[in-house]
Design an enzyme around this catalytic site. Structure first.
Site, mmCIF file in Angstrom:
data_model
loop_
_atom_site.group_PDB
_atom_site.id
_atom_site.type_symbol
_atom_site.label_atom_id
_atom_site.label_comp_id
_atom_site.label_asym_id
_atom_site.label_seq_id
_atom_site.Cartn_x
_atom_site.Cartn_y
_atom_site.Cartn_z
ATOM 1 N N TYR A 297 0.837 -1.205 0.000
ATOM 2 C CA TYR A 297 0.000 0.000 0.000
ATOM 3 C C TYR A 297 0.871 1.254 0.000
ATOM 4 C CZ TYR A 297 -4.001 -2.952 1.371
ATOM 5 O OH TYR A 297 -4.987 -3.888 1.424
ATOM 6 N N GLU A 370 -21.428 3.133 19.265
ATOM 7 C CA GLU A 370 -22.393 3.303 18.161
ATOM 8 C C GLU A 370 -22.957 4.722 18.098
ATOM 9 O OE1 GLU A 370 -24.891 0.050 19.271
ATOM 10 O OE2 GLU A 370 -24.001 -1.302 17.785
#
Ligand code: NI
Length: 392
Positions: A297, A370
């Site tokens: 990468y 969340e």
């Protein structure tokens, strides 16, 4: 567009439920069959033009506004990791030895949440929005595979944006950075070839374990003595295998490692300098070697004007107090391949809401808060609606 994008309670609940469902059913890179089917069905239901099977399991949802404008892509990676989950959630992984331990479940849920907002207000869009659901971010280069399949040309993509949840930053904050953000990540594969023999008679053998030990000790001089001290770089040998028993000198030793950098100059220096140390250590004991340096990468480099634009947009959406300058990371991201092709901004969404959501990524106990999800939904949708006003 409005300075805020309200996330209705029903949409929030849906995004959380979706994230939990994905979390319970993790799939490894290029195997995201169930995840991709959920994505495609949802997008179709919202009226997106859906393209499936891109780079095996990739999905692209396209939506066009009534006014002309740029074509942008918003990206979510879909894959999980080969880790046995150890959280006690009711929605913990049902696939043994697989886990969403990096938050990619949240990335998919966020982008599908944004898809719902974008579809609902489609009449306000100018230009085209491509939602790109990418396979295999974790080491297998799903982004590169999608690009090799012609993603940019096929959809006419001009800008790219993506986010990563982070357990390092407070929940619901957004982090931006101009220029190099994530490091490059390359792989080293080495085999030292000696001559096997009896442990009591090293002079009749060529000991590859001794050569490997010398190499590992000497290797750090590449970073410590041969790379510009002002340039970040890391070389790590993460795996070494050789030998079977106390008194046998084996024939070979195998090693695997990783090399990280923040500039192309340093990255290009790495292979030759590492091999030079390996060559010297093997030469000293008469061993031979095989050396592979695999370019994986590249550096994830944000376009300066895109980063400034996205940051200013974030400040309008969530307020200046919740926007920060993200630190550089020695981790790597294959969003880098998109950023090489078009002006792009990759950003951080903080998801640390307490002790249990401050665990490092890739830990078997990793979890996200969340409550951060709606911020991600709002920011992704904002990028879609604001596209015509984006930086040049
Ligand atoms: Ni990740």
């Amino acid at each position: 567009m409005d300075s805020t994008l309200d996330i209705p309670d029903r949409l929030y609940a849906d995004v959380v439920a979706l994230r939990r469902d994905l979390h319970a059913h993790p799939e490894l890179g290029f195997e995201e069959v169930r995840t991709a089917a959920i994505v495609a069905n949802r997008l179709r239901g919202l009226g997106f033009e859906v393209h499936e099977g891109i780079a095996t399991t990739g999905v692209v949802g396209v939506i066009r506004g009534p006014a002309p404008g740029r074509t942008i892509m918003l990206r979510a990676d879909m894959d999980a990791l080969p880790i046995l989950e150890e959280t006690s959630h009711a929605f913990r992984s049902t696939a043994d030895g697989k886990m969403h331990a990096c938050g990619h479940d949240g990335h998919v849920a966020i982008l599908l949440g944004a898809a719902a907002l974008i579809a609902e207000r489609k009449h306000e869009l100018a230009g085209t929005v491509c939602l790109v659901f990418q396979p295999a971010e974790e080491g297998r280069g799903g982004a590169k595979a999608m690009l090799e399949g012609g993603l940019i040309e096929r959809f006419g993509i001009e800008r790219a944006y993506g986010l990563h949840l982070s357990s390092n930053y407070p929940s619901g904050t957004l982090g931006f950075r101009s220029g190099p953000f994530y490091a490059s990540s390359d792989s080293i594969e080495i085999e030292i070839l000696g001559v096997g023999g009896h442990g009591s008679a090293p002079h009749f053998a060529v000991d590859p374990i001794y050569a490997a030990a010398n190499f590992i000790t000497s290797l750090q001089q590449v970073v410590a003595r041969q790379i510009d001290p002002l340039e970040p770089a890391v070389v790590t040998i993460g795996s070494i295998h050789g030998g079977t028993i106390h008194n046998v000198i084996p024939r070979t030793v195998k090693m695997l490692g990783t090399a990280r950098a923040f500039s192309d100059t340093v990255r290009r220096q790495m292979p030759e300098r590492i091999e030079r140390v390996l060559h010297a250590c093997c030469d000293a004991s008469g061993a031979r070697y095989r050396f592979d340096y695999l370019m994986r990468y590249p550096v994830t480099e944000n376009d300066a004007s895109q980063a400034a634009y996205a940051r200013a947009l974030a400040e309008r959406i969530v307020g200046v107090d919740r926007v920060f300058t993200a630190d550089k990371l020695m981790g790597a991201e294959d969003f880098s391949f998109f950023a090489q092709r078009v002006p792009a901004c990759f950003y951080t969404l903080g998801a640390a809401g307490g002790e249990s959501t401050s665990v490092p990524h890739h830990s078997s106990l990793f979890d996200i808060d969340e409550a951060a999800l709606p911020t991600g939904v709002a920011m992704m949708a904002a990028l879609a609606f604001d596209a015509p006003f984006g930086a040049p």
